[in-house]
Motif scaffolding. Structure first.
Motif, PDB file in Angstrom:
ATOM      1  N   TRP A 117      11.010   3.699  -6.827  1.00 33.73           N
ATOM      2  CA  TRP A 117      10.484   3.777  -8.191  1.00 33.73           C
ATOM      3  C   TRP A 117       9.947   5.167  -8.504  1.00 33.73           C
ATOM      4  N   LEU A 173       5.081   1.038 -10.871  1.00 32.18           N
ATOM      5  CA  LEU A 173       4.252   1.775  -9.921  1.00 32.18           C
ATOM      6  C   LEU A 173       2.779   1.404 -10.030  1.00 32.18           C
ATOM      7  N   GLN A 174       2.357   0.904 -11.176  1.00 34.17           N
ATOM      8  CA  GLN A 174       0.976   0.420 -11.292  1.00 34.17           C
ATOM      9  C   GLN A 174       0.765  -0.799 -10.405  1.00 34.17           C
ATOM     10  N   LEU A 175       1.816  -1.561 -10.179  1.00 37.52           N
ATOM     11  CA  LEU A 175       1.722  -2.738  -9.306  1.00 37.52           C
ATOM     12  C   LEU A 175       1.903  -2.379  -7.839  1.00 37.52           C
ATOM     13  N   HIS A 176       2.852  -1.479  -7.557  1.00 35.68           N
ATOM     14  CA  HIS A 176       3.185  -1.104  -6.180  1.00 35.68           C
ATOM     15  C   HIS A 176       3.371   0.411  -6.115  1.00 35.68           C
ATOM     16  N   SER A 177       2.278   1.108  -5.872  1.00 35.55           N
ATOM     17  CA  SER A 177       2.281   2.570  -5.976  1.00 35.55           C
ATOM     18  C   SER A 177       2.970   3.282  -4.814  1.00 35.55           C
ATOM     19  N   LYS A 178       3.403   2.577  -3.807  1.00 37.39           N
ATOM     20  CA  LYS A 178       4.024   3.226  -2.648  1.00 37.39           C
ATOM     21  C   LYS A 178       5.540   3.021  -2.591  1.00 37.39           C
ATOM     22  N   GLU A 179       6.123   2.531  -3.649  1.00 35.66           N
ATOM     23  CA  GLU A 179       7.558   2.240  -3.656  1.00 35.66           C
ATOM     24  C   GLU A 179       8.356   3.510  -3.968  1.00 35.66           C
ATOM     25  N   ILE A 199       9.485  -8.590 -10.847  1.00 36.58           N
ATOM     26  CA  ILE A 199       9.632  -7.215 -10.367  1.00 36.58           C
ATOM     27  C   ILE A 199      11.114  -6.816 -10.298  1.00 36.58           C
ATOM     28  N   ALA A 237       4.479  -8.851 -13.415  1.00 34.57           N
ATOM     29  CA  ALA A 237       4.021  -9.220 -12.076  1.00 34.57           C
ATOM     30  C   ALA A 237       4.903 -10.283 -11.419  1.00 34.57           C
ATOM     31  N   SER A 255       6.779   8.558   0.336  1.00 35.53           N
ATOM     32  CA  SER A 255       6.921   7.099   0.404  1.00 35.53           C
ATOM     33  C   SER A 255       8.035   6.718   1.362  1.00 35.53           C
TER      34      SER A 255
END
Length: 170
Positions: A111, A102-108, A75, A72, A138
């Motif tokens: 990634w 992707l669990q932290l920022h699923s719209k990247e 990154i 976290a 995305s």
């Protein structure tokens, strides 16, 4: 340096040396910093970027692969490690890191694309297609990445038709 453990001052000094073209001095300070503060991920990330700039991808990977800082709070560290793992054909490692990111920022999109490539290279075409489709939806992908993505989606859709209507007619 009067306070060897002052990481912020060391980072600024490294940036100054590197900006002046003194890579050797910058790397020397980074290696000292890694010795004094072994868990401080920023020194490793900076060293990795310097190695990348000089074309030493393996060393750039190795310096990052030796530490597992908090995801976290690091990154960029993990995004760089995943990209390097992928380029060095460590696809399962790249896949795992991209999934964690992707669990932290699923719209990247980058990634999702990276995950798709890693899955694709491991022969997991259906899962790769799903990742590529997420990447396509995305934001942030342009130029060659977008072209590659569109091409791979078209190729994989021929092999793994994903529309329910077409599956029912088979």
């Amino acid at each position: 340096m009067l306070t060897p453990a002052n990481n912020q001052v060391r980072k600024e000094l490294v940036a100054l040396y590197y900006g002046q073209g003194s890579e050797g001095q910058a790397m020397h300070l980074l290696h000292q910093g890694m010795a004094v503060s072994p868990g401080y991920a920023d020194f490793r990330l900076m060293a990795s970027r310097i190695y990348l700039g000089s074309g030493d991808m393996q060393q750039a990977y190795d310096v990052l692969n030796n530490l597992s800082p908090s995801l976290a709070h690091n990154i960029d560290y993990y995004a760089t490690l995943a990209a390097l793992a992928q380029k060095l054909k460590h696809y399962s490692q790249a896949q795992q890191i991209y999934q964690n990111l992707l669990q932290l920022h699923s719209k990247e999109g980058r990634w999702w694309l990276g995950l798709g490539i890693a899955l694709d290279k491991e022969g997991q075409g259906r899962r790769a297609l799903e990742a590529y489709q997420h990447a396509s939806r995305s934001a942030g992908l342009t130029g060659p990445s977008r072209s590659y993505l569109d091409q791979r989606i078209a190729q994989l859709e021929k092999n793994y038709d994903s529309t329910p209507a077409k599956k029912a007619t088979r």
